[in-house]
Scaffold this active site. Structure first.
Site, PDB file in Angstrom:
ATOM      1  N   SER A 106       0.816  -1.211   0.000  1.00 11.84           N
ATOM      2  CA  SER A 106       0.000   0.000   0.000  1.00 11.84           C
ATOM      3  C   SER A 106       0.855   1.268   0.000  1.00 11.84           C
ATOM      4  CB  SER A 106      -0.969  -0.036   1.186  1.00 11.84           C
ATOM      5  OG  SER A 106      -1.984   0.917   1.052  1.00 11.84           O
TER       6      SER A 106
ATOM      7  N   ASP B 294      10.367   5.865  -9.891  1.00 14.12           N
ATOM      8  CA  ASP B 294       9.964   6.604 -11.095  1.00 14.12           C
ATOM      9  C   ASP B 294      10.741   7.904 -11.260  1.00 14.12           C
ATOM     10  OD1 ASP B 294       8.143   4.681 -11.810  1.00 14.12           O
ATOM     11  OD2 ASP B 294       6.409   5.705 -10.947  1.00 14.12           O
TER      12      ASP B 294
ATOM     13  N   LYS C  83      -0.765  -4.397  -3.222  1.00 13.43           N
ATOM     14  CA  LYS C  83      -2.063  -3.891  -2.768  1.00 13.43           C
ATOM     15  C   LYS C  83      -2.204  -2.454  -3.272  1.00 13.43           C
ATOM     16  CE  LYS C  83      -5.766  -3.335  -0.004  1.00 13.43           C
ATOM     17  NZ  LYS C  83      -6.076  -1.895  -0.143  1.00 13.43           N
TER      18      LYS C  83
END
Length: 723
Positions: free
Chosen positions: A489, A500, A514
């Site tokens: 999460s 990224d 998740k």
């Protein structure tokens, strides 16, 4: 007649009124069946079928509407879905296929493709008829087991060349009652053998098994209408995704039991898993986490209070298991569990845990440093461990300027580490199951100038972008993020954003996956937890199902086939949306292969890693075994081989620490119990995975001096203009 040939036991009357099960199922689908309250049993040995109520029927209609029109997944109620609900419901009620016969399933299958239309209109009787038949078969099986034990364990034959399938979830249904009797004799023999090999005598084994079966039998007789409704609705809701579920009014009164046993409990996230209560994860800083023996995917068999006999909880409702586990602070609760690593559900261990509160400060981020030498040049690497993404919402709402939160604490730790002159930073998010979303957003902001951190898409395809708008950067040096399968999460949002942005490397194993958001919606009867949106990285890929793939991989003991989003039925798939503009701070492509090569070379020479790999291979080998022998001599040999391997691995680890080896498995287990009882006895040294994160950091510093200070987006732009 031998026990193996015995096929007759006293059956409990099954009352369905004037019609049989098959006919009742058929009529219920054609007509609106009356919703009667559950009648009380006239006598304890008669099972009274449960029946749906008007409130449950209304709730069913609301649930069907919510699922079809507000869930993230666009899924209609069709004949195919009807069949899938039927299969999921039987899996929930008899997942190991040990209660129903093939003949029973054939009868029940008459309604297989008709459940959908009934669920749309609140006709619950078909689901309740299935539930009642399964309860009746459970009672019959348990009575058979008890009668087998009464005839004497000594009459069981342990010399035959027999084996039993360990996981029957994909097995064929036994065709008839006689075949099921034979299967249950094998199940009892397996349970007896396991306990004999653990040193129990036959009298103690008989007593243990009788208490287990009698406890399950008692629960079967006490079945309630709400049990059937909750099981049926969860089989239905689970078609949309595994995180969508129905909470009964009793469960809704205390929603936290589905999240954590954090107050005066053990600090564990639990969920129902067929007949068992399964540990999903441990709350950081909680009693179970600090005690160290309870693990994710362990299944709870019994619960014992101090100086009291264990209470078997197989087949119990989740809320009732929670009630048993809860208790006063500083009291002891003992859980008998089937370990996640066990190859056989009869192999259990007992874990004693001191109940206590989970205090916020015990979940707080912490720091350490490691020294490295590279070709005569010394590097100091800081390590920050974040067990969860937390925030003291109460203090925040009260206006306390010093309220605790992950981001605030990490900022202070970074300042302290910078004063210590660290050359790089390792963020340890292993086993971090997530927490406050805004904290993940803010934490990313400590390492970037400004920019988006995560995208959230709802069922209408509307995308919300969370961003860091604070141009200040707490730390601009080289960064490594450690993650593993239990990182989920909010942890995945942070790790994905760092990856990224090219702001740092992610090291470890594939994360949980998740990537969905749930909301709890009230019903006229209970609540529905429903998935309403999905997380996407700034690069456009979802964290759902796939998680975050590390740049440099470190193997893990965790079984990815049992733990993780991609191990769950009907999990939402990975997909991607458009990326949002974001800066790449550093291009690792020029050094990543060399970093991986150095990592591989280190691990090839590392005794710690070789030991970890040996343990992983051993666990994998055990998991691949699909049968176990019921021959005493053969089983004894198998058990001795397993024990020798466990002892060899444990002693190899002690040798690395310069400690004396254990002479026997009993000595090892006694030591483990002592370690668990003494919460202050843990090894304070940083584990070798953290040290490897530091080694990778030192490699980065050595390979590319530009990593010593990450340029800001403005500096990147200036460099580009200069070119």
């Amino acid at each position: 007649m031998t026990i193996a040939k015995k096929s007759s036991v006293r059956h409990v009357p099954y009352k369905t009124g004037r019609i049989g099960v098959c006919k009742a199922l058929t009529i219920a689908l054609l007509l609106s069946a009356p919703f009667a309250a559950q009648a009380k049993a006239v006598e304890p040995e008669v099972y009274t079928p449960v029946a749906p109520t008007i409130d449950q029927a209304r709730a069913n209609i609301l649930i069907a509407r919510q699922l079809q029109f507000t869930h993230f997944r666009d899924l209609g109620i069709s004949d195919k879905l009807s069949g899938d609900v039927f299969d999921a419901y039987l899996d929930y009620l008899d997942g190991q296929r040990v209660y129903l016969t093939g003949s029973d399933v054939e009868v029940l299958s008459k309604v297989r493709n008709r459940l959908g239309s009934a669920l749309k209109t609140g006709q619950l009787q078909p689901g309740f008829d299935i539930y009642n038949l399964v309860q009746q078969r459970i009672i019959e099986r348990l009575q058979f087991a008890l009668s087998t034990l009464d005839e004497g364990i000594e009459n069981l034959d342990f010399t035959a060349n027999e084996s039993i399938l360990l996981d029957r979830s994909e097995a064929e249904w036994e065709p008839d009652k006689k075949a099921l009797d034979a299967l249950w004799v094998k199940r009892i023999k397996n349970a007896v053998l396991a306990q004999r090999l653990n040193g129990s005598d036959d009298e103690a084994i008989k007593d243990t098994l009788k208490r287990r079966y009698e406890g399950q039998l008692k629960r079967a007789y006490q079945a309630r209408s709400e049990d059937a409704f909750q099981a049926y609705m969860n089989a239905f809701a689970g078609m949309w995704d595994p995180h969508t579920s129905y909470f009964s009014p009793r469960t809704s009164e205390n929603f936290n039991i589905n999240m954590s046993l954090s107050l005066e409990g053990i600090g564990a996230v639990l969920q129902a898993d067929n007949e068992y209560t399964k540990v999903v994860r441990l709350v950081p800083g909680g009693p179970a986490s600090k005690q160290g023996q309870l693990k994710p995917a362990d299944r709870i068999v019994s619960v014992a209070q101090e100086d009291e006999k264990p209470v078997n909880v197989i087949g119990w409702r989740l809320d009732e298991v929670v009630d048993l586990i809860r208790g006063p602070r500083n009291s002891v609760v003992t859980l008998e569990v089937v370990p996640a690593s066990a190859t056989d559900e009869t192999l259990t261990k007992s874990i004693s845990i001191n109940r206590d509160e989970v205090k916020l400060e015990e979940q707080s981020a912490s720091k350490d440093t490691i020294e490295f030498d590279r070709n005569g040049e010394k590097y100091t690497v800081g390590v920050i461990t974040i067990p969860t993404f937390y925030a003291d919402f109460r203090a925040m709402q009260a206006g306390d300027p010093n309220y605790k939160s992950t981001t605030r604490d990490v900022r202070k730790l970074i300042e302290e580490l910078q004063q210590d002159g660290v050359d790089g930073l390792v963020m340890d998010l292993r086993n971090n199951g997530g927490g406050a979303l805004h904290e993940a957003n803010d934490l990313v902001g400590l390492f970037i100038d400004t920019g988006p951190t995560v995208q959230i898409r709802n069922s209408n395809n509307e995308v919300q972008v969370l961003s860091d708008d604070d141009a200040s950067v707490a730390y601009d040096g080289p960064l490594v993020v450690l993650a593993n399968r239990m990182s989920a999460s909010a942890s995945e949002i942070f790790a994905g954003a760092i990856q990224d942005y090219g702001r740092g490397l992610v090291v470890g194993s594939q994360t949980f996956g998740k990537g969905t958001v749930q909301a709890v919606r009230p019903l006229n009867h209970g609540q529905l937890k429903i998935t309403q949106s999905k997380f996407y990285r700034v690069s456009g890929g979802s964290t759902q199902h796939k998680g975050v793939i590390p740049d440099i991989e470190i193997p893990t003991r965790i079984d990815k086939t049992r733990i993780g989003e991609d191990a769950l039925d009907h999990a939402l798939p990975w997909d991607q949306i458009d990326a949002v503009p974001h800066t790449r701070y550093f291009d690792f492509s020029g050094i990543i292969e060399e970093l991986r090569k150095r990592h591989d070379d280190r691990f090839a020479k590392s005794p710690d890693f070789r030991l970890l790999q040996k343990e992983i291979d051993f666990l994998k080998e055990q998991r691949q075994r699909d049968t176990v022998s019921l021959n005493l001599d053969e089983r004894t040999i198998q058990q001795e081989q397993i024990e020798r391997t466990r002892l060899t691995i444990a002693n190899a680890r002690r040798e690395l620490r310069g400690e004396e080896p254990f002479e026997s498995l009993d000595e090892l287990e006694d030591w483990q119990d002592q370690q668990a009882a003494d919460l202050g006895s843990g090894n304070d040294e940083l584990d070798f995975v953290i040290r490897e994160g530091g080694d990778i950091m030192a490699d980065m510093l050595e390979l590319d001096k530009r990593m010593a200070s990450i340029p800001t987006p403005q500096q990147f732009a200036a460099q580009a203009d200069a070119l």
